[in-house]
Design a protein around this motif. Structure first.
Motif, PDB file in Angstrom:
ATOM      1  N   GLY A  45     -33.956  -7.117  10.433  1.00 37.82           N
ATOM      2  CA  GLY A  45     -35.112  -7.972  10.214  1.00 37.82           C
ATOM      3  C   GLY A  45     -34.966  -8.717   8.891  1.00 37.82           C
ATOM      4  N   GLY A  46     -36.015  -9.412   8.496  1.00 37.57           N
ATOM      5  CA  GLY A  46     -35.926 -10.141   7.235  1.00 37.57           C
ATOM      6  C   GLY A  46     -35.201 -11.461   7.409  1.00 37.57           C
ATOM      7  N   SER A  47     -34.461 -11.854   6.386  1.00 41.80           N
ATOM      8  CA  SER A  47     -33.804 -13.160   6.414  1.00 41.80           C
ATOM      9  C   SER A  47     -32.485 -13.121   5.659  1.00 41.80           C
ATOM     10  CB  SER A  47     -34.714 -14.209   5.777  1.00 41.80           C
ATOM     11  OG  SER A  47     -34.883 -13.922   4.392  1.00 41.80           O
ATOM     12  N   LEU A  48     -31.698 -14.175   5.865  1.00 44.00           N
ATOM     13  CA  LEU A  48     -30.448 -14.317   5.118  1.00 44.00           C
ATOM     14  C   LEU A  48     -30.738 -14.452   3.633  1.00 44.00           C
ATOM     15  CD1 LEU A  48     -28.321 -16.758   7.332  1.00 44.00           C
ATOM     16  CD2 LEU A  48     -27.757 -14.400   6.746  1.00 44.00           C
ATOM     17  N   ALA A  49     -31.849 -15.068   3.310  1.00 46.83           N
ATOM     18  CA  ALA A  49     -32.201 -15.266   1.900  1.00 46.83           C
ATOM     19  C   ALA A  49     -32.317 -13.925   1.172  1.00 46.83           C
ATOM     20  CB  ALA A  49     -33.515 -16.045   1.802  1.00 46.83           C
ATOM     21  N   THR A  50     -32.861 -12.928   1.864  1.00 43.71           N
ATOM     22  CA  THR A  50     -33.004 -11.604   1.254  1.00 43.71           C
ATOM     23  C   THR A  50     -31.641 -10.988   0.972  1.00 43.71           C
ATOM     24  OG1 THR A  50     -35.085 -11.217   2.425  1.00 43.71           O
ATOM     25  CG2 THR A  50     -33.962  -9.286   1.538  1.00 43.71           C
ATOM     26  N   ILE A  51     -30.722 -11.122   1.915  1.00 44.20           N
ATOM     27  CA  ILE A  51     -29.376 -10.581   1.718  1.00 44.20           C
ATOM     28  C   ILE A  51     -28.681 -11.266   0.548  1.00 44.20           C
ATOM     29  CG2 ILE A  51     -27.060 -10.417   2.726  1.00 44.20           C
ATOM     30  CD1 ILE A  51     -28.297  -9.775   5.371  1.00 44.20           C
ATOM     31  N   TYR A  52     -28.817 -12.581   0.482  1.00 42.38           N
ATOM     32  CA  TYR A  52     -28.202 -13.310  -0.628  1.00 42.38           C
ATOM     33  C   TYR A  52     -28.845 -12.933  -1.956  1.00 42.38           C
ATOM     34  CZ  TYR A  52     -25.557 -16.265   2.573  1.00 42.38           C
ATOM     35  OH  TYR A  52     -24.669 -16.719   3.516  1.00 42.38           O
ATOM     36  N   GLU A  53     -30.148 -12.689  -1.930  1.00 45.33           N
ATOM     37  CA  GLU A  53     -30.851 -12.279  -3.151  1.00 45.33           C
ATOM     38  C   GLU A  53     -30.367 -10.912  -3.627  1.00 45.33           C
ATOM     39  OE1 GLU A  53     -35.374 -11.068  -4.673  1.00 45.33           O
ATOM     40  OE2 GLU A  53     -35.072 -11.907  -2.661  1.00 45.33           O
ATOM     41  N   LEU A  54     -30.150 -10.003  -2.687  1.00 46.80           N
ATOM     42  CA  LEU A  54     -29.778  -8.634  -3.038  1.00 46.80           C
ATOM     43  C   LEU A  54     -28.277  -8.461  -3.286  1.00 46.80           C
ATOM     44  CD1 LEU A  54     -32.020  -6.683  -0.495  1.00 46.80           C
ATOM     45  CD2 LEU A  54     -32.344  -6.835  -2.968  1.00 46.80           C
ATOM     46  N   PHE A  55     -27.449  -9.203  -2.538  1.00 52.05           N
ATOM     47  CA  PHE A  55     -26.004  -8.957  -2.576  1.00 52.05           C
ATOM     48  C   PHE A  55     -25.153 -10.173  -2.959  1.00 52.05           C
ATOM     49  CE2 PHE A  55     -27.959  -6.132   0.578  1.00 52.05           C
ATOM     50  CZ  PHE A  55     -27.594  -4.890   0.072  1.00 52.05           C
ATOM     51  N   LYS A  56     -25.779 -11.334  -3.053  1.00 50.65           N
ATOM     52  CA  LYS A  56     -25.076 -12.577  -3.408  1.00 50.65           C
ATOM     53  C   LYS A  56     -24.245 -13.153  -2.260  1.00 50.65           C
ATOM     54  CE  LYS A  56     -26.688 -12.040  -7.533  1.00 50.65           C
ATOM     55  NZ  LYS A  56     -27.929 -12.759  -7.888  1.00 50.65           N
ATOM     56  N   ASN A  57     -23.419 -12.287  -1.618  1.00 49.33           N
ATOM     57  CA  ASN A  57     -22.578 -12.770  -0.524  1.00 49.33           C
ATOM     58  C   ASN A  57     -22.120 -11.599   0.337  1.00 49.33           C
ATOM     59  OD1 ASN A  57     -20.270 -11.601  -1.904  1.00 49.33           O
ATOM     60  ND2 ASN A  57     -20.280 -13.421  -3.212  1.00 49.33           N
ATOM     61  N   LYS A  58     -21.435 -11.923   1.420  1.00 48.08           N
ATOM     62  CA  LYS A  58     -20.967 -10.913   2.374  1.00 48.08           C
ATOM     63  C   LYS A  58     -19.963  -9.971   1.728  1.00 48.08           C
ATOM     64  CE  LYS A  58     -18.318 -10.623   6.698  1.00 48.08           C
ATOM     65  NZ  LYS A  58     -17.695 -11.404   7.794  1.00 48.08           N
ATOM     66  N   GLU A  59     -19.091 -10.495   0.891  1.00 44.20           N
ATOM     67  CA  GLU A  59     -18.061  -9.667   0.255  1.00 44.20           C
ATOM     68  C   GLU A  59     -18.683  -8.566  -0.595  1.00 44.20           C
ATOM     69  OE1 GLU A  59     -14.495 -10.199  -3.048  1.00 44.20           O
ATOM     70  OE2 GLU A  59     -14.979 -11.869  -1.712  1.00 44.20           O
ATOM     71  N   ASN A  60     -19.704  -8.914  -1.385  1.00 49.68           N
ATOM     72  CA  ASN A  60     -20.373  -7.908  -2.213  1.00 49.68           C
ATOM     73  C   ASN A  60     -21.110  -6.875  -1.368  1.00 49.68           C
ATOM     74  OD1 ASN A  60     -19.611  -8.711  -4.792  1.00 49.68           O
ATOM     75  ND2 ASN A  60     -21.285 -10.188  -4.963  1.00 49.68           N
ATOM     76  N   LEU A  61     -21.702  -7.338  -0.272  1.00 49.10           N
ATOM     77  CA  LEU A  61     -22.371  -6.400   0.637  1.00 49.10           C
ATOM     78  C   LEU A  61     -21.356  -5.427   1.218  1.00 49.10           C
ATOM     79  CD1 LEU A  61     -24.649  -5.302   2.361  1.00 49.10           C
ATOM     80  CD2 LEU A  61     -24.350  -7.239   3.923  1.00 49.10           C
ATOM     81  N   PHE A  62     -20.197  -5.943   1.587  1.00 49.18           N
ATOM     82  CA  PHE A  62     -19.139  -5.088   2.129  1.00 49.18           C
ATOM     83  C   PHE A  62     -18.723  -4.022   1.120  1.00 49.18           C
ATOM     84  CE2 PHE A  62     -14.433  -4.510   2.613  1.00 49.18           C
ATOM     85  CZ  PHE A  62     -14.476  -3.738   3.771  1.00 49.18           C
TER      86      PHE A  62
END
Length: 215
Positions: A45-62
Motif C-alpha cells: 500500500g502507500g505510494s512510490l513517494a513514501t519509498i523514495y522518502e524512506l529509502f531514496k532508491n531501489k538500491e538502498n532498499l535492497f
C-alpha cells in the motif's frame, strides 16, 4: 507537539519495517532486477513517494532489506541457542546441538535463496558482501565462540583458540552444502537423518583436530 512527532516517527518506523520485509521476500523470490518498486507498493500500500522518502532508491532498499535479514538470522540463532542449555552435557552433545542447528538453518529454502542472491548481486554491489560478512558471518561466529566459551567455563577446561576452532567446525560442516546449494539448480536440502550423520562425522574430525578429550 513532541508526542505528535514521536507518533509520526513510530508510524514511519512501522511502515519502513513492513516495506523492508515485503521487499526482502520479493528480492529472494524474483531477484533484484525482476523486483520493481511498483510490486512492493502494490503489496504494502502507500505510494512510490513514501519509498523514495524512506529509502531514496531501489538500491538502498535492497541493501537495507539484506541487512535486516542478516540481523534477523543472527538474532534467531542467538535466541534458539539461549533457549537450550547446551553447556551441561558432553562436548559431543554440545557440538551436536550447535551443528544440527547450523545445518538446519543454512540448508533451509530461505537461506539457500539468500545465498544465491548474494552471489549474483555481490559482484554488482560489493558493499553487500561486506554487510553480509560483518552482520551475518562475523556475528554468527561471535555467538558460537561465546557458546564454546560458556562450555569451557562450565567444564573448567582450557580448550585453546576458541574462535579458530569454531571457524574450523563451521567451515568444514557447511562448506559442501553451501557450494551445492548455490551451484545445483534443483538442490534438495538434507534430511534430518543426513544432517545428524554429517554433524557426527564433523564432530569426530573436530575432536581429532583440536585434540580435546571428551568430558
Amino acid at each position: 507537539m513532541k508526542t505528535n512527532q514521536r507518533s509520526k516517527e513510530n508510524k514511519l518506523d512501522i511502515r519502513k519495517e513492513k516495506i523492508i520485509q515485503v521487499a526482502h521476500s520479493f528480492f529472494l523470490k524474483y531477484g533484484y532486477e525482476n523486483t520493481s518498486l511498483q510490486m512492493i507498493v502494490k503489496e504494502t500500500g502507500g505510494s512510490l513517494a513514501t519509498i523514495y522518502e524512506l529509502f531514496k532508491n531501489k538500491e538502498n532498499l535492497f541493501k537495507q532489506s539484506m541487512q535486516f535479514n542478516f540481523r534477523s538470522f543472527v538474532e534467531e540463532f542467538n535466541a534458539a541457542l539461549q533457549d537450550n542449555n547446551i553447556t551441561q552435557g558432553s562436548m559431543k552433545d554440545f557440538l551436536n546441538t550447535l551443528g544440527v542447528r547450523i545445518l538446519e538453518k543454512i540448508t533451509s529454502e530461505q537461506s539457500i535463496a539468500l545465498h544465491r542472491l548474494i552471489v549474483i548481486e555481490g559482484y554488482k554491489y560489493p558493499e553487500l558482501l561486506e554487510i553480509f560478512k560483518n552482520e551475518c558471518v562475523e556475528q554468527s561466529i561471535k555467538i558460537f565462540t561465546q557458546k564454546l566459551q560458556d562450555y569451557q567455563t562450565s567444564k573448567e577446561l582450557q580448550i585453546g583458540n576458541l574462535k579458530e576452532y569454531i571457524i574450523f567446525f563451521v567451515n568444514t560442516l557447511i562448506s559442501p552444502y553451501l557450494w551445492d546449494s548455490i551451484t545445483i539448480p534443483n538442490f534438495k536440502p538434507p534430511t534430518k537423518e543426513e544432517i545428524e550423520k554429517k554433524v557426527n562425522q564433523n564432530i569426530e574430525i573436530f575432536m581429532i583436530y583440536t585434540k580435546i578429550k571428551e568430558q
